[in-house]
Design a protein around this motif. Sequence first.
Motif, PDB file in Angstrom:
ATOM      1  N   VAL A 179      80.305  93.895  90.151  1.00 55.83           N
ATOM      2  CA  VAL A 179      81.442  93.037  90.498  1.00 55.83           C
ATOM      3  C   VAL A 179      80.913  91.792  91.181  1.00 55.83           C
ATOM      4  O   VAL A 179      80.086  91.877  92.097  1.00 55.83           O
ATOM      5  CB  VAL A 179      82.437  93.794  91.415  1.00 55.83           C
ATOM      6  CG1 VAL A 179      83.597  92.897  91.797  1.00 55.83           C
ATOM      7  CG2 VAL A 179      82.934  95.059  90.740  1.00 55.83           C
ATOM      8  N   LYS A 180      81.376  90.618  90.729  1.00 59.09           N
ATOM      9  CA  LYS A 180      80.858  89.354  91.270  1.00 59.09           C
ATOM     10  C   LYS A 180      81.196  89.156  92.748  1.00 59.09           C
ATOM     11  O   LYS A 180      80.329  88.859  93.555  1.00 59.09           O
ATOM     12  CB  LYS A 180      81.394  88.178  90.450  1.00 59.09           C
ATOM     13  CG  LYS A 180      80.806  86.861  90.877  1.00 59.09           C
ATOM     14  CD  LYS A 180      81.269  85.725  90.013  1.00 59.09           C
ATOM     15  CE  LYS A 180      80.635  84.438  90.540  1.00 59.09           C
ATOM     16  NZ  LYS A 180      80.990  83.286  89.798  1.00 59.09           N
ATOM     17  N   ASP A 181      82.449  89.292  93.123  1.00 60.74           N
ATOM     18  CA  ASP A 181      82.869  89.123  94.512  1.00 60.74           C
ATOM     19  C   ASP A 181      83.561  90.423  94.951  1.00 60.74           C
ATOM     20  O   ASP A 181      84.792  90.504  94.955  1.00 60.74           O
ATOM     21  CB  ASP A 181      83.812  87.924  94.640  1.00 60.74           C
ATOM     22  CG  ASP A 181      84.140  87.595  96.082  1.00 60.74           C
ATOM     23  OD1 ASP A 181      83.364  87.995  96.976  1.00 60.74           O
ATOM     24  OD2 ASP A 181      85.179  86.959  96.320  1.00 60.74           O
ATOM     25  N   PRO A 182      82.770  91.446  95.283  1.00 62.38           N
ATOM     26  CA  PRO A 182      83.359  92.766  95.513  1.00 62.38           C
ATOM     27  C   PRO A 182      84.260  92.826  96.747  1.00 62.38           C
ATOM     28  O   PRO A 182      84.000  92.199  97.760  1.00 62.38           O
ATOM     29  CB  PRO A 182      82.143  93.666  95.684  1.00 62.38           C
ATOM     30  CG  PRO A 182      81.043  92.767  96.112  1.00 62.38           C
ATOM     31  CD  PRO A 182      81.342  91.427  95.510  1.00 62.38           C
ATOM     32  N   LYS A 183      85.326  93.601  96.589  1.00 61.11           N
ATOM     33  CA  LYS A 183      86.238  93.882  97.693  1.00 61.11           C
ATOM     34  C   LYS A 183      86.681  95.322  97.545  1.00 61.11           C
ATOM     35  O   LYS A 183      86.807  95.832  96.442  1.00 61.11           O
ATOM     36  CB  LYS A 183      87.454  92.960  97.635  1.00 61.11           C
ATOM     37  CG  LYS A 183      87.134  91.511  97.953  1.00 61.11           C
ATOM     38  CD  LYS A 183      88.399  90.680  97.983  1.00 61.11           C
ATOM     39  CE  LYS A 183      88.205  89.217  98.232  1.00 61.11           C
ATOM     40  NZ  LYS A 183      86.932  88.662  98.374  1.00 61.11           N
ATOM     41  N   GLY A 184      86.918  95.972  98.640  1.00 57.21           N
ATOM     42  CA  GLY A 184      87.406  97.346  98.574  1.00 57.21           C
ATOM     43  C   GLY A 184      86.711  98.237  99.573  1.00 57.21           C
ATOM     44  O   GLY A 184      85.782  97.811 100.261  1.00 57.21           O
ATOM     45  N   PRO A 185      87.158  99.470  99.654  1.00 57.46           N
ATOM     46  CA  PRO A 185      86.590 100.397 100.635  1.00 57.46           C
ATOM     47  C   PRO A 185      85.135 100.740 100.318  1.00 57.46           C
ATOM     48  O   PRO A 185      84.745 100.786  99.157  1.00 57.46           O
ATOM     49  CB  PRO A 185      87.495 101.626 100.529  1.00 57.46           C
ATOM     50  CG  PRO A 185      88.128 101.541  99.197  1.00 57.46           C
ATOM     51  CD  PRO A 185      88.206 100.092  98.855  1.00 57.46           C
ATOM     52  N   VAL A 186      84.349 100.961 101.365  1.00 54.13           N
ATOM     53  CA  VAL A 186      82.940 101.303 101.184  1.00 54.13           C
ATOM     54  C   VAL A 186      82.582 102.650 101.804  1.00 54.13           C
ATOM     55  O   VAL A 186      81.511 103.172 101.562  1.00 54.13           O
ATOM     56  CB  VAL A 186      82.006 100.218 101.782  1.00 54.13           C
ATOM     57  CG1 VAL A 186      82.151  98.919 101.028  1.00 54.13           C
ATOM     58  CG2 VAL A 186      82.255 100.021 103.249  1.00 54.13           C
ATOM     59  N   ALA A 187      83.459 103.194 102.610  1.00 49.33           N
ATOM     60  CA  ALA A 187      83.189 104.484 103.245  1.00 49.33           C
ATOM     61  C   ALA A 187      84.517 105.181 103.513  1.00 49.33           C
ATOM     62  O   ALA A 187      85.572 104.557 103.530  1.00 49.33           O
ATOM     63  CB  ALA A 187      82.428 104.279 104.559  1.00 49.33           C
ATOM     64  N   ALA A 188      84.422 106.474 103.723  1.00 52.24           N
ATOM     65  CA  ALA A 188      85.621 107.273 103.972  1.00 52.24           C
ATOM     66  C   ALA A 188      86.340 106.794 105.236  1.00 52.24           C
ATOM     67  O   ALA A 188      85.708 106.343 106.191  1.00 52.24           O
ATOM     68  CB  ALA A 188      85.234 108.733 104.123  1.00 52.24           C
ATOM     69  N   THR A 189      87.645 106.887 105.195  1.00 53.33           N
ATOM     70  CA  THR A 189      88.451 106.500 106.360  1.00 53.33           C
ATOM     71  C   THR A 189      89.318 107.654 106.857  1.00 53.33           C
ATOM     72  O   THR A 189      90.177 107.452 107.682  1.00 53.33           O
ATOM     73  CB  THR A 189      89.356 105.288 106.025  1.00 53.33           C
ATOM     74  OG1 THR A 189      90.163 105.613 104.900  1.00 53.33           O
ATOM     75  CG2 THR A 189      88.534 104.053 105.735  1.00 53.33           C
ATOM     76  N   ASN A 190      89.074 108.865 106.331  1.00 55.21           N
ATOM     77  CA  ASN A 190      89.836 110.000 106.851  1.00 55.21           C
ATOM     78  C   ASN A 190      89.300 110.389 108.234  1.00 55.21           C
ATOM     79  O   ASN A 190      88.143 110.156 108.558  1.00 55.21           O
ATOM     80  CB  ASN A 190      89.792 111.182 105.867  1.00 55.21           C
ATOM     81  CG  ASN A 190      88.374 111.597 105.536  1.00 55.21           C
ATOM     82  OD1 ASN A 190      87.539 110.747 105.291  1.00 55.21           O
ATOM     83  ND2 ASN A 190      88.101 112.881 105.532  1.00 55.21           N
ATOM     84  N   CYS A 191      90.140 110.960 109.037  1.00 52.21           N
ATOM     85  CA  CYS A 191      89.825 111.236 110.449  1.00 52.21           C
ATOM     86  C   CYS A 191      88.547 112.060 110.623  1.00 52.21           C
ATOM     87  O   CYS A 191      87.747 111.795 111.512  1.00 52.21           O
ATOM     88  CB  CYS A 191      90.999 111.954 111.122  1.00 52.21           C
ATOM     89  SG  CYS A 191      92.541 111.021 111.076  1.00 52.21           S
ATOM     90  N   SER A 192      88.357 113.075 109.762  1.00 56.46           N
ATOM     91  CA  SER A 192      87.216 113.985 109.945  1.00 56.46           C
ATOM     92  C   SER A 192      85.877 113.329 109.661  1.00 56.46           C
ATOM     93  O   SER A 192      84.836 113.897 109.963  1.00 56.46           O
ATOM     94  CB  SER A 192      87.407 115.228 109.083  1.00 56.46           C
ATOM     95  OG  SER A 192      87.416 114.873 107.719  1.00 56.46           O
ATOM     96  N   THR A 193      85.875 112.125 109.093  1.00 55.49           N
ATOM     97  CA  THR A 193      84.599 111.420 108.865  1.00 55.49           C
ATOM     98  C   THR A 193      83.903 111.150 110.201  1.00 55.49           C
ATOM     99  O   THR A 193      82.693 111.281 110.317  1.00 55.49           O
ATOM    100  CB  THR A 193      84.855 110.082 108.124  1.00 55.49           C
ATOM    101  OG1 THR A 193      85.485 110.372 106.890  1.00 55.49           O
ATOM    102  CG2 THR A 193      83.560 109.331 107.891  1.00 55.49           C
ATOM    103  N   CYS A 194      84.676 110.762 111.201  1.00 55.74           N
ATOM    104  CA  CYS A 194      84.089 110.391 112.497  1.00 55.74           C
ATOM    105  C   CYS A 194      84.506 111.300 113.651  1.00 55.74           C
ATOM    106  O   CYS A 194      83.892 111.253 114.717  1.00 55.74           O
ATOM    107  CB  CYS A 194      84.469 108.962 112.848  1.00 55.74           C
ATOM    108  SG  CYS A 194      83.920 107.769 111.616  1.00 55.74           S
ATOM    109  N   HIS A 195      85.538 112.084 113.455  1.00 55.87           N
ATOM    110  CA  HIS A 195      86.039 112.938 114.543  1.00 55.87           C
ATOM    111  C   HIS A 195      85.914 114.399 114.152  1.00 55.87           C
ATOM    112  O   HIS A 195      86.673 114.885 113.327  1.00 55.87           O
ATOM    113  CB  HIS A 195      87.497 112.619 114.864  1.00 55.87           C
ATOM    114  CG  HIS A 195      87.709 111.202 115.276  1.00 55.87           C
ATOM    115  ND1 HIS A 195      87.373 110.743 116.523  1.00 55.87           N
ATOM    116  CD2 HIS A 195      88.193 110.130 114.588  1.00 55.87           C
ATOM    117  CE1 HIS A 195      87.668 109.454 116.594  1.00 55.87           C
ATOM    118  NE2 HIS A 195      88.159 109.056 115.439  1.00 55.87           N
ATOM    119  N   ASN A 196      84.932 115.092 114.742  1.00 56.69           N
ATOM    120  CA  ASN A 196      84.727 116.526 114.462  1.00 56.69           C
ATOM    121  C   ASN A 196      85.187 117.345 115.643  1.00 56.69           C
ATOM    122  O   ASN A 196      84.998 117.043 116.753  1.00 56.69           O
ATOM    123  CB  ASN A 196      83.246 116.798 114.192  1.00 56.69           C
ATOM    124  CG  ASN A 196      82.792 116.158 112.891  1.00 56.69           C
ATOM    125  OD1 ASN A 196      83.613 115.819 112.053  1.00 56.69           O
ATOM    126  ND2 ASN A 196      81.509 115.995 112.749  1.00 56.69           N
TER     127      ASN A 196
END
Length: 196
Positions: A179-196
């Motif tokens: 994609v020439k000018d990429p946009k969009g999510p790059v990593a998970a955004t669900n709570c359990s990604t960072c909060h265990n």
Amino acid sequence: MVRITGTQKKLGVSLSLLVVGALIYGASQYYPTASNQGYAPEQPIPFSHRKHAGENKIQCLYCHSGAEKSRHASIPSMNVCMNCHSVVKVDSPHIQKLRKAYAEGKPIEWIRVHELPDYVYFPHKRHVAKGIACETCHGNVKEMDRIEQKSALTMGWCMECHRGQTTPRQVMAKMYPHVKDPKGPVAATNCSTCHN
């Protein structure tokens, strides 16, 4: 029956909005953010990242080897410091303090600068593996004589990056290679990604 004019209605709405705004402002002052942005404590031995990482071009991972392998980047052990300072600047009073502590087996009690709340799980290794430069979160440490927390490191700040809003260009290019000018999510955004 009391009639309320249009002007009175507008005045009532305006006053209500003013009161709500004042309450929000007051709450934001009473409950500060969790950010230590701008925090730059004096350390027990003045350590210049400008001299080490900037002038001498020592890579971040030489001292902070834990960043590649674990959750924490970690403060280097004195063995790492002594690899150079057993012969470099041995006359400096600061290096003499370091050498004395090393010889006595006593640690230097560095003051942590970048600290996240206990309920946040942040793996350095995952970010290093994706090619995210240390400077993205820690600022340009190569120019810092005293380390300072440059970024907010709040949940919102992290989410902006995960959602692709503030993600470094080279990371976006890896995530969206065709994609020439990429946009969009790059990593998970669900709570359990960072909060265990």
